[in-house]
Design a protein around this motif. Structure first.
Motif, short mmCIF file in Angstrom:
data_model
loop_
_atom_site.label_atom_id
_atom_site.label_comp_id
_atom_site.label_asym_id
_atom_site.label_seq_id
_atom_site.Cartn_x
_atom_site.Cartn_y
_atom_site.Cartn_z
N LEU A 87 0.83 -1.21 0.00
CA LEU A 87 0.00 0.00 0.00
C LEU A 87 0.86 1.26 0.00
O LEU A 87 0.53 2.25 -0.67
N ASN A 88 1.98 1.23 0.74
CA ASN A 88 2.90 2.37 0.73
C ASN A 88 3.47 2.60 -0.66
O ASN A 88 3.63 3.73 -1.12
N TRP A 89 3.78 1.49 -1.36
CA TRP A 89 4.33 1.60 -2.72
C TRP A 89 3.29 2.13 -3.69
O TRP A 89 3.60 2.96 -4.55
N VAL A 90 2.05 1.67 -3.54
CA VAL A 90 0.99 2.11 -4.46
C VAL A 90 0.65 3.58 -4.24
O VAL A 90 0.49 4.36 -5.19
N THR A 91 0.50 3.98 -2.97
CA THR A 91 0.08 5.35 -2.67
C THR A 91 1.24 6.34 -2.67
O THR A 91 1.02 7.55 -2.76
N GLY A 92 2.47 5.83 -2.53
CA GLY A 92 3.62 6.72 -2.46
C GLY A 92 3.72 7.47 -1.15
O GLY A 92 4.41 8.48 -1.06
N ALA A 93 3.02 7.00 -0.13
CA ALA A 93 3.03 7.65 1.18
C ALA A 93 3.34 6.63 2.26
O ALA A 93 3.17 5.43 2.07
N ASN A 94 3.82 7.13 3.40
CA ASN A 94 4.10 6.26 4.54
C ASN A 94 2.85 6.19 5.41
O ASN A 94 2.54 7.10 6.18
N LEU A 95 2.07 5.10 5.24
CA LEU A 95 0.81 4.97 5.96
C LEU A 95 0.99 4.61 7.42
O LEU A 95 0.05 4.71 8.21
#
Length: 432
Positions: free
Chosen positions: A370-378
């Motif tokens: 999910l971090n890779w897909v969104t480009g954010a640190n969830l």
């Protein structure tokens, strides 16, 4: 009369056989299939299925994360800070070697570590921050698994004599320091001068960088050789506290009683429960509230089963009347609709169980994706204390969630099935 009797026998299960006849399962299966005229009923059944699936899966995932969060925090907080803390009463703790040795001989105690603790400011050319300086001996710091077993750079060998310090990884990163660089430690309690107390500033080389995995500790802990810490904080050969590590943290009170009965000198004792009571109580309250909130999802899905079955009963009024006039008993009709509603709940619960366990067991990989897909640190470790999202599946809790979902689903089918069984076939045919 004989035809009716024979039909009655088909509608009721014979004694000693299974309670649901084959044609009852077949009829329930037909009611669950989508047909154009009954499309809306099938949509409600589908949403009920999805609601139970997501409710069960979410409960398992969230409870597993909460369990993992509590377990990791407990292990790290208690694993680094000890379980029982002994401080002096009448005079300075300058006989800490004797006291520590005596404490180690008490059953249930595996380590007794004398410490000098003090707050200070750590600085470099790129920044500064408040730190907790702990003076400790080399053998003791190596014996603490979360420190000695998590050195990322440098070494703790020769810690007592090298004159350096060990710092947390986040502190080193925030100050832009590496092993071998100097870190300035500033204490407001320095030497007394005619103009007042002057701050004490001393530079220490960084000998080791450790990573406990808990943001607060990795960003604030500085370990210093015990003798150097005594000199830096103006301790006259004494220590602030002796931290005691016990074999079983849940039996802390038993060990405390043993210490009080066999203490070599008067000591004030406190334990990890007292020091962290509000923190762990808050975690427990949050965990219970999340369980209640997520249980409501399953409850709403169960209520959807009720509404869907009531609509199905109204739609099948004529069919029920025909079955009754052909000899089907009220028990047969009730079992058909019980199977229809229970199938939604049981299949939804099993699917939710599978999804929840798969998600909970692979939550770190899923979070990374999910971090890779969104480009954010969830998962921001500076907010959530821990470096990684933890997950621990409690099979007892999983069983409770599954049983609760099944019970709610089965209870939701009782009223519609009872209403179907109570239909008067003559009146139903007249209305149809």
């Amino acid at each position: 009369m004989s035809v009716a009797t024979e039909t009655d026998r088909q509608g009721e299960a014979p004694s000693g056989t299974r309670p649901f006849a084959g044609f009852e399962w077949l009829l329930a299966g037909r009611y669950l299939r989508t047909r154009r005229r009954e499309g809306f009923v099938s949509v409600i059944a589908g949403f009920s299925f999805l609601g139970i699936l997501l409710g069960v899966a979410t409960l398992i995932i969230v409870m597993s994360v909460m369990n993992g969060f509590r377990k990791e925090l407990l292990e790290k907080i208690v694993g680094v800070n000890g379980h029982i803390f002994a401080t002096p009463i009448d005079r300075p703790l300058d006989d800490y070697d004797v006291v520590s040795q005596r404490l180690r001989s008490i059953p249930g105690i595996k380590m007794a570590i004398p410490l000098v603790e003090g707050q200070a400011l750590a600085s470099s050319q790129t920044g500064n921050g408040g730190v907790l300086v702990r003076g400790i001996r080399e053998a003791d710091i190596k014996a603490i698994p979360f420190i000695g077993g998590n050195v990322r750079r440098g070494t703790l060998d020769g810690f007592d004599t090298a004159g350096g310090v060990a710092v947390g990884k986040r502190l080193a990163d925030s100050l832009g320091l590496q092993v071998g660089d100097s870190i300035n430690i500033i204490s407001p309690k320095g030497a007394s001068t005619p103009f007042g107390t002057a701050p004490r500033i001393k530079a220490y080389p960084i000998q080791a960088v450790f990573e406990i995995g808990m943001t607060e500790f990795d960003a604030s802990f500085v370990f210093m050789p015990l003798g150097e810490a005594q000199a830096y904080f103006n301790r006259d050969g004494d220590v602030n506290v002796i931290e005691i590590f016990v074999d079983n943290p849940d039996r802390t009170q038993v060990v405390r009683d043993a210490i009080e009965a066999d203490a070599p000198r008067p000591l004030v004792l406190s334990d990890w429960r007292q020091r962290n009571r509000s923190f762990f109580n808050a975690l427990e309250v949050e965990r219970n509230v999340m369980f209640i909130i997520l249980t409501l999802i399953v409850l709403v899905a169960a209520l959807n089963i009720v509404s869907g079955l009531i609509m199905l009963v109204k739609d099948k009024t004529a069919d029920i009347a025909i079955m009754r006039t052909m000899g089907a008993t009220s028990g047969t009709v009730m079992r058909v609709f019980l199977i229809t509603g229970a199938a939604i709940g049981v299949i939804g619960t099993i699917a939710g169980l599978a999804l929840g366990i798969v998600f909970a067991k692979n939550i770190k990989s899923i979070m990374a994706a999910l971090n890779w897909v969104t480009g954010a640190n969830l998962w921001d470790p500076t907010v959530r204390f821990l470096s990684d999202i933890p997950s621990v599946i409690d099979w007892g809790e999983v069983t409770s969630v599954v049983v609760m979902a099944l019970v709610l689903s089965l209870l939701a089918t009782l009223y519609p099935a009872w209403k179907a069984a109570r239909l008067d076939p003559v009146q139903a045919l007249r209305m149809g």
